[in-house]
Scaffold this active site. Structure first.
Site, PDB file in Angstrom:
ATOM      1  N   LYS A 122      46.158  47.945  40.783  1.00 33.13           N
ATOM      2  CA  LYS A 122      45.906  46.845  41.720  1.00 33.13           C
ATOM      3  C   LYS A 122      46.840  47.020  42.898  1.00 33.13           C
ATOM      4  O   LYS A 122      47.929  47.590  42.757  1.00 33.13           O
ATOM      5  CB  LYS A 122      46.209  45.499  41.038  1.00 33.13           C
ATOM      6  CG  LYS A 122      45.578  44.310  41.727  1.00 33.13           C
ATOM      7  CD  LYS A 122      44.173  44.069  41.218  1.00 33.13           C
ATOM      8  CE  LYS A 122      43.486  42.940  41.915  1.00 33.13           C
ATOM      9  NZ  LYS A 122      42.242  42.588  41.185  1.00 33.13           N
ATOM     10  N   ASP A 162      39.414  42.158  46.560  1.00 39.29           N
ATOM     11  CA  ASP A 162      39.879  41.018  45.757  1.00 39.29           C
ATOM     12  C   ASP A 162      40.060  39.899  46.791  1.00 39.29           C
ATOM     13  O   ASP A 162      39.424  39.946  47.857  1.00 39.29           O
ATOM     14  CB  ASP A 162      41.179  41.364  45.006  1.00 39.29           C
ATOM     15  CG  ASP A 162      41.549  40.334  43.938  1.00 39.29           C
ATOM     16  OD1 ASP A 162      40.993  40.387  42.846  1.00 39.29           O
ATOM     17  OD2 ASP A 162      42.392  39.448  44.207  1.00 39.29           O
TER      18      ASP A 162
HETATM   19  P1  NDP Z   1      37.762  35.479  48.155  1.00 44.41           P
HETATM   20  O1  NDP Z   1      38.847  35.839  49.081  1.00 44.41           O
HETATM   21  O2  NDP Z   1      36.366  35.832  48.492  1.00 44.41           O
HETATM   22  O3  NDP Z   1      37.782  33.911  47.865  1.00 44.41           O
HETATM   23  C1  NDP Z   1      38.901  33.318  47.323  1.00 44.41           C
HETATM   24  C2  NDP Z   1      38.645  31.821  47.188  1.00 44.41           C
HETATM   25  O4  NDP Z   1      39.684  31.241  46.419  1.00 44.41           O
HETATM   26  C3  NDP Z   1      38.641  31.116  48.524  1.00 44.41           C
HETATM   27  O5  NDP Z   1      37.823  29.992  48.452  1.00 44.41           O
HETATM   28  C4  NDP Z   1      40.101  30.712  48.648  1.00 44.41           C
HETATM   29  O6  NDP Z   1      40.344  29.632  49.516  1.00 44.41           O
HETATM   30  C5  NDP Z   1      40.437  30.335  47.231  1.00 44.41           C
HETATM   31  N1  NDP Z   1      41.867  30.531  47.008  1.00 44.41           N
HETATM   32  C6  NDP Z   1      42.567  31.680  47.173  1.00 44.41           C
HETATM   33  N2  NDP Z   1      43.866  31.483  46.928  1.00 44.41           N
HETATM   34  C7  NDP Z   1      43.974  30.188  46.619  1.00 44.41           C
HETATM   35  C8  NDP Z   1      45.072  29.375  46.276  1.00 44.41           C
HETATM   36  N3  NDP Z   1      46.319  29.877  46.205  1.00 44.41           N
HETATM   37  N4  NDP Z   1      44.813  28.071  45.992  1.00 44.41           N
HETATM   38  C9  NDP Z   1      43.552  27.563  46.066  1.00 44.41           C
HETATM   39  N5  NDP Z   1      42.475  28.294  46.415  1.00 44.41           N
HETATM   40  C10 NDP Z   1      42.692  29.578  46.664  1.00 44.41           C
HETATM   41  O7  NDP Z   1      38.181  36.109  46.741  1.00 44.41           O
HETATM   42  P2  NDP Z   1      37.280  36.381  45.453  1.00 44.41           P
HETATM   43  O8  NDP Z   1      36.203  35.376  45.349  1.00 44.41           O
HETATM   44  O9  NDP Z   1      36.946  37.818  45.454  1.00 44.41           O
HETATM   45  O10 NDP Z   1      38.352  36.166  44.293  1.00 44.41           O
HETATM   46  C11 NDP Z   1      38.477  34.942  43.581  1.00 44.41           C
HETATM   47  C12 NDP Z   1      39.148  35.204  42.246  1.00 44.41           C
HETATM   48  O11 NDP Z   1      38.328  36.114  41.476  1.00 44.41           O
HETATM   49  C13 NDP Z   1      40.518  35.871  42.304  1.00 44.41           C
HETATM   50  O12 NDP Z   1      41.292  35.406  41.216  1.00 44.41           O
HETATM   51  C14 NDP Z   1      40.211  37.352  42.088  1.00 44.41           C
HETATM   52  O13 NDP Z   1      41.318  38.056  41.579  1.00 44.41           O
HETATM   53  C15 NDP Z   1      39.104  37.234  41.054  1.00 44.41           C
HETATM   54  N6  NDP Z   1      38.224  38.390  40.913  1.00 44.41           N
HETATM   55  C16 NDP Z   1      37.561  38.911  41.967  1.00 44.41           C
HETATM   56  C17 NDP Z   1      36.704  39.979  41.799  1.00 44.41           C
HETATM   57  C18 NDP Z   1      35.889  40.536  42.914  1.00 44.41           C
HETATM   58  O14 NDP Z   1      35.076  41.426  42.640  1.00 44.41           O
HETATM   59  N7  NDP Z   1      36.021  40.071  44.137  1.00 44.41           N
HETATM   60  C19 NDP Z   1      36.531  40.613  40.482  1.00 44.41           C
HETATM   61  C20 NDP Z   1      37.216  39.931  39.409  1.00 44.41           C
HETATM   62  C21 NDP Z   1      38.040  38.872  39.648  1.00 44.41           C
HETATM   63  P3  NDP Z   1      40.990  29.887  50.973  1.00 44.41           P
HETATM   64  O15 NDP Z   1      39.873  30.423  51.808  1.00 44.41           O
HETATM   65  O16 NDP Z   1      41.497  28.572  51.411  1.00 44.41           O
HETATM   66  O17 NDP Z   1      42.100  30.889  50.776  1.00 44.41           O
HETATM   67  O1  2IT Z   2      39.934  41.794  39.595  1.00 41.17           O
HETATM   68  C1  2IT Z   2      39.008  42.625  39.687  1.00 41.17           C
HETATM   69  O2  2IT Z   2      38.446  43.088  38.704  1.00 41.17           O
HETATM   70  C2  2IT Z   2      38.581  43.020  41.040  1.00 41.17           C
HETATM   71  N1  2IT Z   2      39.107  42.505  42.021  1.00 41.17           N
HETATM   72  C3  2IT Z   2      37.521  44.073  41.216  1.00 41.17           C
HETATM   73  C4  2IT Z   2      38.109  45.450  41.053  1.00 41.17           C
HETATM   74  C5  2IT Z   2      37.184  46.587  41.372  1.00 41.17           C
HETATM   75  O3  2IT Z   2      37.704  47.713  41.332  1.00 41.17           O
HETATM   76  O4  2IT Z   2      36.002  46.392  41.627  1.00 41.17           O
END
Ligand code: NDP
Ligand code: 2IT
Length: 449
Positions: A122, A162
């Protein structure tokens, strides 16, 4: 076992999120170590909790006012026993080494569960993309990749998105890597479709999370049809979680960002979701704007004086935390229980604090830990890598079919492993044990490296 955690805490006392992630896995795998004395003799816990490599670097870039900005970049290459390092990049002001280490650690077990050959890593930066122009984001990404490019490669380490890293950032990062190396390779996943991306990768984490929830319900002769769901976040994972819940006949009444949350008693529909996607992905707006468009909904800003998140305090059947780590505290966990929630499916990484997980497990909720429930994203990243290697692209139905199959298989693996070690139906124990055993056995095969 506690000794290992104590050692880790003493070495890096400020890395709280990393300690939390390690503590959970160590507690789950205790019976595995008791059954396999070789694991203790070979010091597998000390080895698996120490990253193979940590890269930390300076990222200097120029903002639009021609001011020099300095950020910190990270890549934690945690474990390559079962494949090249694989995992996302997070751009958020809260990023520090402890957070990246926790995410890399979780990624090792998650990737192991996907059935694909991927190790765990990561990375990211404390750069805040919010409010930056496209040009500023591009200059930052180019500077970040100039250093990162020395450490990654399609057979070494393959980053992806992420929090704060989506299609725009992946594009700039890829462009700079290609320029530096003069190579067009699958070094990043989450690429756009017309230059090497995979269909369904944007949808994969959210879809996968809902497929996992549907599997848990199915194992109890139930479905998502008519279920009321709380979803947090409004980014990539949250958006496609909503889409798939709607596909499967569920009802979604909340979404959030770091400033507050919306409650829409009527429930979201496809038009509202399309509006939200345009708001968040194109206009890069805030979720509070939803109530200007849909005045029947209620927006509640974050109240720093509250010791709970009111989003988790509504009558519902299911919860899909899809924003960030530790967003469900113990009080929130109790509110979920009191409001009738019977299923918690973690789209985010480590969104639930340990005390709330205990509540869920003790009360026999269907609780899916992130490393199982959100593995669909990295799984389809693995499929993107496979397509890049073959220089082919699979149709949507094929990738979605494989994603569904992988989520089903992770669900089965978690149940089997939990039953084998006497924790029938405990998906957290099952995910930790199954993920751990596969990686540790590969480490032992490969000797002291
Ligand atoms: P995005 O950046 O697309 O969206 C993140 C969302 O979470 C936004 O709405 C953001 O609000 C909110 N957020 C972020 N930080 C905080 C915080 N400290 N407190 C409250 N709200 C917060 O990210 P993703 O949707 O990709 O990721 C969301 C979660 O999913 C994370 O935990 C990530 O690690 C996990 N994840 C993502 C994957 C992927 O493929 N993208 C795969 C597996 C897990 P704001 O705009 O105000 O910051
Ligand atoms: O937390 C996760 O699994 C991700 N942000 C996606 C990682 C990836 O390599 O697609």
């Amino acid at each position: 076992m506690t000794d290992i955690l104590e050692l880790i805490k003493n070495k890096d006392p400020q890395q709280h999120e990393f300690h939390q992630a390690v503590d959970e896995v160590l507690a789950s795998v205790r019976p595995v170590l008791d059954r396999n004395p070789q694991y203790r003799q070979e010091a597998v816990l000390a080895r698996i909790t120490e990253p193979e490599r940590v890269v930390m670097f300076r990222v200097v870039w120029m903002d639009d006012q021609e001011q020099v900005q300095v950020n910190r970049g990270f890549r934690v290459e945690m474990n390559s026993a079962i494949g090249p390092y694989k995992g996302g990049l997070r751009f958020h002001p809260s990023v520090n080494l402890g957070i990246i280490k926790f995410l890399a650690f979780e990624q090792v077990f998650k990737n192991s569960l996907t059935t694909l050959a991927m190790g765990g890593g990561k990375g990211g930066s404390d750069f805040n993309p919010k409010g930056k122009s496209d040009n500023e984001v591009m200059r930052f990404c180019q500077s970040f990749m100039t250093e990162l490019s020395r450490h990654i490669g399609p057979d070494t380490d393959i980053p992806a998105g992420d929090i704060g890293v989506g299609a725009r950032e992946i594009g700039y990062l890829f462009g700079q890597y290609k320029r530096l190396r003069n190579e067009f390779t699958g070094v990043l996943t989450g690429k756009s479709l017309n230059w090497g991306g995979s269909l369904i990768r944007p949808e994969a984490t959210g879809y996968g999370s809902v497929y996992f929830a549907a599997e848990m319900l199915g194992a109890n002769n139930d479905t998502l049809e008519g279920k009321t769901c709380l979803v947090s976040g409004s980014g990539n994972v949250a958006q496609y979680t909503v889409e798939k819940i709607l596909d499967l006949g569920g009802r979604v009444i909340t979404l959030s960002d770091s400033s507050g949350y919306i409650y829409d008693e009527e429930g979201l529909d496809r038009d509202k979701l399309a509006w939200i996607m345009e708001l968040k992905n194109i206009r890069r707006g805030r979720i509070k704007e939803y109530v200007d468009e849909y005045p029947q909904a209620v927006y509640t800003p974050v109240d720093p004086g509250l010791d709970y998140n009111p989003l988790w305090n509504h009558k519902a059947d299911c919860a899909f935390p899809s924003a960030t780590q530790n967003e469900i505290n113990e009080k929130d966990g109790q509110h979920l229980l009191d409001n009738g929630v019977r299923l918690v499916c973690e789209g985010a990484n480590m969104p639930t604090v340990p005390a709330a997980i205990d509540l869920f497990v003790d009360n026999k909720l269907l609780y899916a830990p992130g490393k199982a429930a959100n593995a669909g994203g990295v799984a389809v990243s693995g499929l993107e890598m496979a397509q890049n290697s073959m220089r082919l692209s699979w149709p949507r139905e094929e990738v979605d079919g494989r994603l569904k199959h992988i989520m089903k298989s992770i669900h089965r693996t978690c149940l089997d492993a939990s039953a084998e070690y006497g924790h029938q139906g405990n998906y957290m124990a099952g995910a930790n044990i199954a993920g751990f055993v596969k990686v540790v056995n590969a480490m032992l095969d490969q000797g002291l490296v």
